[in-house]
Design an enzyme around this catalytic site. Structure first.
Site, short mmCIF file in Angstrom:
data_model
loop_
_atom_site.label_atom_id
_atom_site.label_comp_id
_atom_site.label_asym_id
_atom_site.label_seq_id
_atom_site.Cartn_x
_atom_site.Cartn_y
_atom_site.Cartn_z
N TYR A 101 0.81 -1.22 0.00
CA TYR A 101 0.00 0.00 0.00
C TYR A 101 0.85 1.27 0.00
O TYR A 101 0.42 2.29 -0.50
CB TYR A 101 -0.89 0.03 1.24
CG TYR A 101 -2.21 -0.68 1.09
CD1 TYR A 101 -2.26 -2.05 0.87
CD2 TYR A 101 -3.42 0.02 1.17
CE1 TYR A 101 -3.47 -2.70 0.76
CE2 TYR A 101 -4.63 -0.63 1.05
CZ TYR A 101 -4.65 -1.99 0.85
OH TYR A 101 -5.85 -2.63 0.73
N LYS A 136 3.38 -15.31 2.82
CA LYS A 136 3.67 -16.10 1.62
C LYS A 136 5.18 -16.33 1.57
O LYS A 136 5.86 -15.95 0.61
CB LYS A 136 3.14 -15.33 0.39
CG LYS A 136 3.18 -16.08 -0.92
CD LYS A 136 2.13 -17.16 -1.05
CE LYS A 136 2.32 -17.91 -2.37
NZ LYS A 136 1.52 -19.14 -2.45
N ASP A 170 -2.55 -18.32 0.61
CA ASP A 170 -3.51 -19.05 -0.25
C ASP A 170 -4.22 -20.14 0.54
O ASP A 170 -5.43 -20.31 0.46
CB ASP A 170 -2.81 -19.60 -1.50
CG ASP A 170 -1.52 -20.37 -1.21
OD1 ASP A 170 -1.01 -20.31 -0.06
OD2 ASP A 170 -1.02 -21.05 -2.13
N ASP A 217 -6.29 -7.11 3.98
CA ASP A 217 -7.40 -6.47 3.27
C ASP A 217 -8.30 -7.54 2.65
O ASP A 217 -9.51 -7.52 2.79
CB ASP A 217 -6.85 -5.54 2.18
CG ASP A 217 -7.95 -4.89 1.36
OD1 ASP A 217 -8.91 -4.40 1.96
OD2 ASP A 217 -7.84 -4.88 0.12
N ASP A 248 -12.23 -9.20 4.20
CA ASP A 248 -13.50 -9.22 3.45
C ASP A 248 -14.05 -10.65 3.40
O ASP A 248 -15.25 -10.88 3.56
CB ASP A 248 -13.30 -8.73 2.01
CG ASP A 248 -13.58 -7.23 1.86
OD1 ASP A 248 -13.34 -6.49 2.83
OD2 ASP A 248 -14.04 -6.81 0.78
#
Ligand code: IPM
Ligand code: MG
Length: 354
Positions: free
Chosen positions: A138, A189, A221, A245, A249
């Site tokens: 970001y 990751k 993942d 982020d 959701d």
């Protein structure tokens, strides 16, 4: 207690009105509030030509806590990037150093039917995502779109974390785990990214100071898969800005609606900005159809985390629970056999339940 109120855009102002009603209903009981309103996002751009007007930032700095509605709207989508509503949000997070973003996902038993997952998969769900909020892709430099040596346009962003950035958010995640079920899963990751390799090393080092916390690690993942396969395996998830982020959701949908979840973004001193995790939903703005519970629950988090008024926070959370038990539902969580009401009526119902 000085609270900066930033309603923002779309459904922001209407859900904020309900949260303010609720705060006013509990104020005066050992808790005096002073509310100061300012514009942010598209509203900031309209008022001052800037999604984070200087006056808003000043007010937010001076306040003890900030309550924010939502930002964004179709009419701002074609503005140059620095003028877009989302930049107001990203800048205020960065300027105030709100690096620890707490996003709880809790399922109210009565809403198990509103989730798209089988009730037995989500019943009793109670997890907390701790998302780093002021670094990573970001904010990493360099970033941009340029024409490369082959004469082709190329877009690039940089994923980066310093060890101190990882360490401070790891402490918050571990402290929260200590107050809950003492289980923390760090998500990254590390099989592909050096940034994640460092993240994992620093989390392992930091966790040595919290020997009671059971620490695990998961690739993002797999975490995305496990969240819909067996979400109840998680207690606290600690992760970076971009992964958080996306996963937050996903986690919100386990609870039936993104309209139910509040969040806290904290600095080192527990000063915080509190906001629903949903967006500005311009398609339903002004129709009295939005769910104000996420904003009301964000106000409860504010009482808990910044003002250490746990009893008042409990009261608001119980009032929300009572309202749900009574069968009152906004459109997003409405199921057959329950009573559909509007945004303002939901705010009134929570106040009545208080
Ligand atoms: C969130 C939102 C923001 C983010 C957007 C609006 C910039 O999606 O708070 O999750 O990406 O952080
Ligand atoms: Mg998001």
């Amino acid at each position: 207690m000085k609270i900066a109120v930033l309603p923002g855009d779309g459904i922001g102002p209407e859900v904020m009105e309900q949260a303010v009603k609720v705060l006013q209903a509990v104020s005066g009981q050992g808790f005096e509030i002073e509310l100061q309103y300012a514009a942010i996002g598209g509203a900031g751009y309209d008022a001052a030509g800037d999604p984070l007007p200087a006056a808003t930032l000043k007010l937010a700095r001076a306040a003890d806590a900030i309550l924010l509605g939502a930002v964004g709207g179709f009419k701002y989508d074609s503005l140059p990037r620095p003028m877009r509503p989302e930049q107001g949000l990203l800048r205020i997070r960065k300027e105030l150093n709100l690096f620890a973003n707490l996003r709880p996902a809790q399922l109210y038993p009565e809403l198990a039917d509103a989730s798209t997952l089988k009730p037995e998969v989500v019943a009793g769900l109670d997890l907390m995502i701790v998302r780093e909020l002021t670094s990573d892709l970001y904010f990493g430099q360099p970033r941009g779109i340029h024409v490369n040596a082959d004469g082709e346009r190329e877009g690039y962003n940089t994923m980066r974390y310093t060890e101190s950035e990882v360490r401070r958010v790891a402490h918050i995640g571990l402290q929260i785990a200590m107050k809950r079920n003492k289980k923390l899963c760090s998500v990254e990751k590390a099989n592909v990214l050096e940034t994640s390799e460092l993240w994992r090393e620093v989390v392992i080092e930091t966790a040595k100071q919290y020997p009671e916390v059971e620490l695990s690690h998961m690739y993002v993942d797999n975490a995305a898969m496990q969240l819909v396969r067996n979400p109840k395996q998680f207690d606290v998830i600690l992760t970076g800005n971009i992964f958080g982020d996306i996963l937050s959701d996903e986690a919100s949908m386990l609870t039936g609606s993104i309209g139910m979840l509040g969040s806290a973004s904290l600095d080192q001193n527990r000063k915080g900005m509190y906001e629903p995790i949903h967006g500005s939903a311009p398609d339903i703005a002004g129709k009295d159809a939005a769910n104000p519970l996420a904003t009301i629950l964000s106000a409860a988090m504010m009482l808990r985390y910044t003002f250490a008024h746990d009893a008042l926070a409990d009261r608001i959370e119980n009032a929300v629970r009572k309202t749900i038990s009574a069968g009152l539902r906004t459109a997003d969580i409405h199921t057959p056999g329950t009573t559909r009401i509007g945004c303002a009526a939901m705010g009134d119902a929570v106040v009545a339940a208080l």
